[in-house]
Design a protein around this motif. Structure first.
Motif, PDB file in Angstrom:
ATOM      1  N   SER A 236       0.923  -1.199   0.105  1.00 13.97           N
ATOM      2  CA  SER A 236      -0.093   0.123   0.112  1.00 13.97           C
ATOM      3  C   SER A 236       0.827   1.301  -0.005  1.00 13.97           C
ATOM      4  CB  SER A 236      -0.807  -0.138   1.083  1.00 13.97           C
ATOM      5  OG  SER A 236      -1.854  -1.038   0.970  1.00 13.97           O
ATOM      6  N   ALA A 237       1.860   1.181   0.810  1.00 13.15           N
ATOM      7  CA  ALA A 237       2.811   2.589   0.942  1.00 13.15           C
ATOM      8  C   ALA A 237       3.704   2.595  -0.419  1.00 13.15           C
ATOM      9  CB  ALA A 237       3.787   2.236   2.004  1.00 13.15           C
ATOM     10  N   ALA A 238       3.781   1.764  -1.085  1.00 10.21           N
ATOM     11  CA  ALA A 238       4.602   1.833  -2.596  1.00 10.21           C
ATOM     12  C   ALA A 238       3.387   1.564  -3.733  1.00 10.21           C
ATOM     13  CB  ALA A 238       5.542   0.636  -2.737  1.00 10.21           C
ATOM     14  N   ALA A 239       2.372   2.001  -3.295  1.00 12.06           N
ATOM     15  CA  ALA A 239       1.502   1.848  -4.432  1.00 12.06           C
ATOM     16  C   ALA A 239       1.667   2.889  -5.521  1.00 12.06           C
ATOM     17  CB  ALA A 239      -0.271   2.049  -4.045  1.00 12.06           C
ATOM     18  N   ARG A 240       2.082   4.168  -5.466  1.00  9.91           N
ATOM     19  CA  ARG A 240       2.432   5.026  -6.407  1.00  9.91           C
ATOM     20  C   ARG A 240       3.785   5.129  -6.691  1.00  9.91           C
ATOM     21  NH1 ARG A 240      -2.120   8.179  -6.988  1.00  9.91           N
ATOM     22  NH2 ARG A 240      -3.970   7.685  -5.413  1.00  9.91           N
ATOM     23  N   LYS A 241       4.691   4.246  -6.357  1.00  9.31           N
ATOM     24  CA  LYS A 241       6.057   3.969  -6.737  1.00  9.31           C
ATOM     25  C   LYS A 241       6.213   3.384  -8.304  1.00  9.31           C
ATOM     26  CE  LYS A 241       9.305   3.110  -3.623  1.00  9.31           C
ATOM     27  NZ  LYS A 241      10.075   2.691  -3.029  1.00  9.31           N
ATOM     28  N   ARG A 242       7.057   3.998  -8.935  1.00 12.64           N
ATOM     29  CA  ARG A 242       7.336   3.501 -10.194  1.00 12.64           C
ATOM     30  C   ARG A 242       7.885   2.004  -9.953  1.00 12.64           C
ATOM     31  NH1 ARG A 242       9.627   7.686 -14.676  1.00 12.64           N
ATOM     32  NH2 ARG A 242       7.767   9.063 -14.621  1.00 12.64           N
TER      33      ARG A 242
END
Length: 318
Positions: free
Chosen positions: A133-139
């Motif tokens: 969840s915390a890395a959802a918007r990381k490429r």
């Protein structure tokens, strides 16, 4: 073989695949995967594991035999069964410049059975389930190997799944990524999903699976629970080894305890353990004044079973 739909998630009867030129990739496979199990499909590379998975999912047409997924006879049952099956076959494939969340949106949009009205909620739930969840918007290109594998599992969990099929899920991962995937598989199984894990890594399968099937050159040579497979070693016995400068005295103590096969070597005395508890041996050695530098018990392992069944070892590193 019990084939009740309520008992097994996967059942095959004589499943066979021959390729052009007469090559037999899978030969007369009779497989039973209990519902709710973590089933390890184990064998050396080239033993027919991936071909079997492709047949189970309808990606490759069998030459012969029959199979069922979640109680549905295949291939006719594909429309009913496959929406309840998540799969990761031969590694994940994602767009490197898109985020994890954006990649899952494209996976979900490609699924004709997925409801676009619930896409955001299901994607968020899948990312939460795999701890991303915390890395959802990381490429995606910035993800570690373990994160990439977890995202692939999230893609397989975008809808409610009764069966999850994972082909070599820890292949190429570092120890941390391997631990992440192993823990995730256990969590998914704890929620009631049957997990079918193909692997050539004995240590990984032994740590996370409840049942095993062992392949060799296209044939299933054994299957059952871990306890049932360990019973194949019933003819072998555990061995105790004592590291000590007092080898003669140690050997005398072992013989006095009734242990069979007592022997000595360079700085070591050993014997078959039998029914004697290791702590009793330790106490007897100390009471006799033997200087014990180390005491180890080696019990027959699953690797011993597999070597006996297949005539070769497996990769045991995680």
């Amino acid at each position: 073989m019990t084939t009740g739909a309520g008992d097994h998630s996967i059942v095959t009867r004589g499943l066979t695949k021959r390729f052009r030129g007469g090559q037999v990739a899978v030969d007369d496979l009779h497989l039973s995967v209990p519902r709710g199990s973590v089933f390890g499909f184990l064998g050396p590379n080239g033993s027919g594991k991936t071909t079997t998975i492709r047949m189970l999912l309808g990606l490759v047409t069998p030459t012969g035999g029959a199979w069922e997924l979640l109680g549905a006879p295949m291939p006719g049952g594909i429309p009913a069964a496959l929406p309840r099956v998540g799969a990761l076959v031969e590694g994940p494939a994602f767009y490197p410049y898109l985020s994890g969340e954006a990649n899952l949106r494209r996976y979900d949009a490609a699924d004709p059975a997925a409801d676009p009205r619930t896409a955001s909620r299901r994607i968020a739930l899948a990312l939460e389930r795999v701890g991303l969840s915390a890395a959802a918007r990381k490429r995606y290109r910035a993800y570690s190997l373990g994160m990439r594998q977890r995202l692939a599992i999230a893609a397989a969990l975008l809808g409610p799944r009764e069966l999850l099929v994972l082909d070599e899920p820890t292949n190429g991962l570092d120890p941390q990524g391997t631990r992440e995937v192993r823990a995730l598989v256990k969590e998914i199984a704890a929620d009631g999903t049957t997990v079918f894990v193909s692997s050539h890594l004995l240590a990984e399968v032994e740590q996370m699976c409840t049942h095993l099937g062992v392949m060799r050159t296209g044939r299933l040579v054994a299957q059952g629970s871990l306890a049932e497979l360990r019973e194949l070693n019933a003819g072998e016995t555990a061995v105790v080894r004592v590291e000590t400068p007092d080898t003669a005295e140690a050997a005398s103590v072992l013989a006095g305890l009734g242990l069979a096969g007592v022997r000595t070597g360079d700085g070591e005395a050993g014997a078959e353990l039998g029914a004697v508890a290791p702590e009793r041996i330790t106490a007897a050695l100390v009471a006799a004044g033997v200087a014990v530098r180390g005491l180890a018990v080696r019990r027959p392992s699953l690797e011993d079973v597999f070597v006996g069944l297949t005539g070769e070892g497996f990769d045991v590193d995680g």
